[in-house]
Scaffold this active site. Structure first.
Site, mmCIF file in Angstrom:
data_model
loop_
_atom_site.group_PDB
_atom_site.id
_atom_site.type_symbol
_atom_site.label_atom_id
_atom_site.label_comp_id
_atom_site.label_asym_id
_atom_site.label_seq_id
_atom_site.Cartn_x
_atom_site.Cartn_y
_atom_site.Cartn_z
ATOM 1 N N ASN A 38 0.849 -1.199 0.000
ATOM 2 C CA ASN A 38 0.000 0.000 0.000
ATOM 3 C C ASN A 38 0.879 1.242 0.000
ATOM 4 O O ASN A 38 1.704 1.431 0.908
ATOM 5 C CB ASN A 38 -0.885 0.004 1.254
ATOM 6 C CG ASN A 38 -1.773 1.239 1.310
ATOM 7 O OD1 ASN A 38 -2.748 1.339 0.574
ATOM 8 N ND2 ASN A 38 -1.425 2.202 2.157
ATOM 9 N N GLU A 39 0.711 2.057 -1.017
ATOM 10 C CA GLU A 39 1.359 3.370 -1.090
ATOM 11 C C GLU A 39 2.858 3.306 -0.842
ATOM 12 O O GLU A 39 3.394 4.040 -0.004
ATOM 13 C CB GLU A 39 0.701 4.340 -0.106
ATOM 14 C CG GLU A 39 -0.753 4.597 -0.427
ATOM 15 C CD GLU A 39 -1.367 5.737 0.384
ATOM 16 O OE1 GLU A 39 -0.694 6.243 1.285
ATOM 17 O OE2 GLU A 39 -2.507 6.097 0.094
ATOM 18 N N ASN A 60 -5.100 5.351 -4.413
ATOM 19 C CA ASN A 60 -5.618 6.080 -3.255
ATOM 20 C C ASN A 60 -5.402 7.562 -3.507
ATOM 21 O O ASN A 60 -4.282 7.971 -3.850
ATOM 22 C CB ASN A 60 -4.816 5.731 -1.994
ATOM 23 C CG ASN A 60 -4.922 4.266 -1.614
ATOM 24 O OD1 ASN A 60 -5.731 3.530 -2.170
ATOM 25 N ND2 ASN A 60 -4.100 3.850 -0.667
ATOM 26 N N TYR A 89 -6.685 11.693 -2.121
ATOM 27 C CA TYR A 89 -7.464 12.521 -1.197
ATOM 28 C C TYR A 89 -7.557 13.954 -1.681
ATOM 29 O O TYR A 89 -7.149 14.870 -0.988
ATOM 30 C CB TYR A 89 -6.857 12.418 0.206
ATOM 31 C CG TYR A 89 -7.072 11.042 0.790
ATOM 32 C CD1 TYR A 89 -8.234 10.736 1.471
ATOM 33 C CD2 TYR A 89 -6.123 10.028 0.611
ATOM 34 C CE1 TYR A 89 -8.457 9.468 1.983
ATOM 35 C CE2 TYR A 89 -6.348 8.746 1.110
ATOM 36 C CZ TYR A 89 -7.513 8.477 1.797
ATOM 37 O OH TYR A 89 -7.748 7.222 2.299
ATOM 38 N N TYR A 91 -6.267 16.156 1.702
ATOM 39 C CA TYR A 91 -4.835 16.496 1.879
ATOM 40 C C TYR A 91 -4.371 17.426 0.759
ATOM 41 O O TYR A 91 -3.522 18.277 0.970
ATOM 42 C CB TYR A 91 -3.971 15.235 1.899
ATOM 43 C CG TYR A 91 -4.305 14.289 3.025
ATOM 44 C CD1 TYR A 91 -4.223 14.700 4.357
ATOM 45 C CD2 TYR A 91 -4.711 12.984 2.771
ATOM 46 C CE1 TYR A 91 -4.546 13.833 5.396
ATOM 47 C CE2 TYR A 91 -5.030 12.114 3.800
ATOM 48 C CZ TYR A 91 -4.948 12.542 5.113
ATOM 49 O OH TYR A 91 -5.271 11.693 6.134
ATOM 50 N N GLU A 104 -8.936 4.036 -2.340
ATOM 51 C CA GLU A 104 -9.174 4.872 -1.156
ATOM 52 C C GLU A 104 -9.572 6.256 -1.631
ATOM 53 O O GLU A 104 -8.910 6.836 -2.504
ATOM 54 C CB GLU A 104 -7.914 5.017 -0.279
ATOM 55 C CG GLU A 104 -7.569 3.818 0.549
ATOM 56 C CD GLU A 104 -6.378 4.063 1.493
ATOM 57 O OE1 GLU A 104 -6.117 5.224 1.864
ATOM 58 O OE2 GLU A 104 -5.724 3.070 1.834
ATOM 59 N N TRP A 130 -12.530 5.022 1.826
ATOM 60 C CA TRP A 130 -11.720 4.972 3.046
ATOM 61 C C TRP A 130 -12.419 5.794 4.089
ATOM 62 O O TRP A 130 -12.598 6.981 3.898
ATOM 63 C CB TRP A 130 -10.314 5.532 2.807
ATOM 64 C CG TRP A 130 -9.428 5.256 3.989
ATOM 65 C CD1 TRP A 130 -9.038 6.134 4.960
ATOM 66 C CD2 TRP A 130 -8.834 3.997 4.324
ATOM 67 N NE1 TRP A 130 -8.251 5.508 5.891
ATOM 68 C CE2 TRP A 130 -8.115 4.184 5.514
ATOM 69 C CE3 TRP A 130 -8.867 2.718 3.749
ATOM 70 C CZ2 TRP A 130 -7.413 3.157 6.150
ATOM 71 C CZ3 TRP A 130 -8.173 1.690 4.378
ATOM 72 C CH2 TRP A 130 -7.453 1.926 5.554
ATOM 73 N N LYS A 177 -12.298 8.965 9.145
ATOM 74 C CA LYS A 177 -12.833 8.849 7.789
ATOM 75 C C LYS A 177 -13.855 7.721 7.675
ATOM 76 O O LYS A 177 -14.337 7.432 6.583
ATOM 77 C CB LYS A 177 -11.695 8.642 6.774
ATOM 78 C CG LYS A 177 -10.787 9.865 6.664
ATOM 79 C CD LYS A 177 -9.852 9.808 5.481
ATOM 80 C CE LYS A 177 -8.895 10.991 5.496
ATOM 81 N NZ LYS A 177 -7.900 10.932 6.590
HETATM 82 C C1 GCB Z 1 -3.883 6.574 3.106
HETATM 83 C C2 GCB Z 1 -3.519 5.282 3.739
HETATM 84 C C3 GCB Z 1 -4.421 4.948 4.915
HETATM 85 C C4 GCB Z 1 -4.673 6.198 5.742
HETATM 86 C C5 GCB Z 1 -5.382 7.213 4.861
HETATM 87 C C6 GCB Z 1 -5.657 8.533 5.604
HETATM 88 O O1 GCB Z 1 -3.550 6.874 2.007
HETATM 89 O O2 GCB Z 1 -3.468 4.220 2.836
HETATM 90 O O3 GCB Z 1 -3.770 3.969 5.687
HETATM 91 O O4 GCB Z 1 -5.391 5.935 6.901
HETATM 92 O O5 GCB Z 1 -4.582 7.517 3.778
HETATM 93 O O6 GCB Z 1 -6.746 8.686 6.141
HETATM 94 O O7 GCB Z 1 -4.771 9.367 5.653
#
Ligand code: GCB
Length: 596
Positions: A412-413, A464, A466, A470, A502, A547, A566
């Protein structure tokens, strides 16, 4: 690796319960041989559970290093002359086991089981003692990685240290899954591997049985849910033909039992093992992920094993509730972010028809600065790679027969935008394909589509992202543009189907504001809707995993308000506003979204 199950020739004894427990803050237990005698000055500790949230002691919650567990047990008379095994479902993160003061085994890495033959270490008729030391230290050579940070400045007292880690879930520790004793005959079935194919209405079940004695005769019988034998064969390997096979389908599971028998020279049964299997196929073709030849759209979540008080300890009440919630919200799948989940959870997924992407605990292999190298001799090095491969092999060995698992996620990432990641992922992906050529593989990406150096090695792109969280916090109106730009970039560069693995926003249950602002339930709803509008126009998008399923514990920090919020459900599994939104969306979508 076979899960301990009762059969005509096997018995299982659960050691779950309240064990004696002692932390070792001065790190003297191994040297002083605490395993040699019963532990003194212990406190009660439930197994399975993380120990962190059980007491009122902050020092124990944040403890770094060894803790000791101890329990006593009796061996029933019927086990005399049998092979007696001790199996630890998961010890986070490293463990050594002693039985009656003699070392029986050890294991590196949480999240996967290990077992040992203790036949010669136990006595029948008297009490036996098992002592387990569990250590929670993460380094660059563990999965997930971490490092112990020390301080050399007057603001910190001498010797002060913290455990740093780069993943976003609390470093819960302890005996997280059941500890079991089981017995088999001295000659026993070591393992069984099943793969399935479908030809019209006929199911083909290929099986390979390994016995302690490779010469032993083997018989297998396939039994349907009504208890009727529908096929049988002899020999350690072979193919069973099932006419009018009932397929394992998403949300419509059908499970057969493969009864495996090892026979002696006279044809009498020496050992017997009942393996639950499903007949189904999985394939990636063009822009589609096919299960039984039909396009499958992933609707669901990234999850965690996480709940109040027990932390990462197996809790079947929580697990059944989670599956009920998955069905209530019309989800059909989840990813075992970010580690292999308990076998009991995968059994439930098999039974309930919930599709699973199984992930290794390779999370936290990146810094959020493209220039910080990760694959270096000091950090993710050859030893890390070797361990990553071991864990991958152990995960596949444990989970290969679960019909619910349709794809492996190998990390993951990770810093897949760095060129050093290329040889690393070449080895990891080659190994996954060698060990299992029946399931597609992926890595879950955080790199941008023009920077990723490894996606060509995999079958599906999982991303993933955001946006409006972010990236450009609060800018909901940018999501449409940004997410379309990104997803089309992945597809253009690699020409593979894409799952949004995500996306989401923290929402504190009960926080409301309209027009929406960050951390409110309205904002979480609005953000998801804007992502969905894009998914619905892109034909190559084959899934959406929000997520996260539920709020969960993380380390403390200024961006976490007592954990990650989240979740679409709270940590206590109550729905936030967005739960209704998803429930309606996924119901309307049906089995596959119409994107015309
Ligand atoms: C991500 C991760 C996850 C985190 C999420 C977050 O990219 O894969 O483990 O919890 O972001 O909420 O920042």
């Amino acid at each position: 690796m076979l899960y301990p199950k009762e059969s005509f020739s096997r018995e299982v004894k659960e050691l779950s319960g309240v064990w004696r427990f002692k932390a070792d803050p001065d790190n003297v237990g191994r040297q002083e041989k605490w395993f040699a005698r019963p532990l003194t000055d212990t406190i009660p500790m439930p197994v399975p559970a993380s120990y962190n949230d059980i007491t009122q002691d902050m020092a124990l919650r944040d403890h770094i290093g060894d803790v000791w567990y101890e329990e006593t047990f009796l061996i029933p008379r019927s086990w005399n002359g049998q092979r007696i095994m001790l199996r630890v479902g998961s010890a986070c993160h490293h463990a050594v086991v002693w039985v009656n003061g003699t070392e029986a085994g050890s294991h590196k890495g949480g999240f996967l089981p290990f077992e040992m033959d203790i036949s010669r270490l136990v006595q029948s008729g008297t009490e036996n003692r098992v002592t387990i030391v569990v250590n929670n230290i993460l380094t660059w050579q563990t999965l997930p990685p971490g490092r112990i940070k020390t301080f050399d400045d007057p603001r910190h007292p001498e010797g002060y240290r913290i455990q740093e880690y780069f993943h976003d879930f609390y470093n819960y520790a302890g005996l997280h899954r059941p500890v079991k004793l089981y017995c088999t005959p001295k000659e026993y079935i070591r393992d069984t591997t099943v793969t399935t194919q479908v030809d019209g209405t006929t199911g083909l079940v290929q099986y390979a049985v390994q016995c302690s004695n490779p010469e032993a005769a083997v018989r297998v019988r396939l039994i349907d849910e009504a208890g009727v034998a529908v096929a049988e064969a002899s020999g350690a390997t072979g193919t069973l033909t099932v006419e009018n096979a009932k397929l394992w389908k998403p949300l419509a599971a059908y499970l057969y039992t493969l009864r495996v028998e090892m026979l002696d020279g006279e044809g009498a049964v020496l050992d017997q093992y009942p393996l639950s299997i499903g007949i189904r196929t999985v394939k990636v073709e063009g822009n589609r992920f096919l299960i039984n030849g039909e396009p499958f759209y992933f609707k669901g979540f990234g999850k965690h094993e996480d709940s109040d008080i027990k932390g990462k300890g197996l809790d079947q009440a929580i697990n059944v509730k989670d599956f009920n919630l998955l069905k209530w919200i019309n989800a059909n799948s989840f990813r075992t972010s970010h580690y292999p989940y308990a076998e009991e959870i995968l059994d439930m997924a098999d039974r309930e028809g919930i599709v699973v992407i199984g992930e290794v605990p390779a999370v936290g292999f990146t810094f959020f600065n493209y220039n910080d190298k990760v694959y270096t001799p000091e950090m993710a090095n050859d030893e890390t790679l070797a361990h990553h491969k071991d864990v991958l092999a152990d995960m596949i060995a444990r989970d290969k027969n679960h019909p619910s698992i349709v794809m492996w996620s190998l990390s993951n990432e990770a810093a897949t935008f760095q060129e050093e990641a290329v040889p690393y992922y070449k080895e990891v992906s080659d190994l996954a394909r060698k060990l299992d050529d029946t399931r597609p593989i992926t890595v879950v990406e955080w790199a941008l589509p023009d920077k990723c150096q490894v996606a060509h090695m995999f079958d599906v792109i999982c991303v993933n992202r955001y946006y409006s969280w972010y990236n450009d916090p609060g800018a909901l109106d940018l999501i449409g543009h940004q997410i379309e730009w990104e997803l089309t970039g992945w597809h253009r560069n690699f020409n593979k189907p894409v799952i949004m693995s995500e996306y989401g926003a923290d929402a504190i249950a009960g926080f409301h504001q309209d027009p929406p602002v960050m951390f409110t339930e309205e904002y979480q709803c609005e953000l998801l809707t804007r992502y969905h509008n894009v998914f619905d126009r892109l034909d190559f998008v084959i899934g959406e995993h929000v997520w996260a399923f539920a709020d969960f514990a993380t380390k403390q920090g200024t961006t976490r308000i007592n954990g990650n919020k989240k979740g679409i459900f709270t940590r206590q599994r109550q729905p936030k506003m967005a739960a209704r939104l998803l429930k309606d969306r996924w119901a309307q979508m049906g089995a596959y979204p119409n994107k015309e």
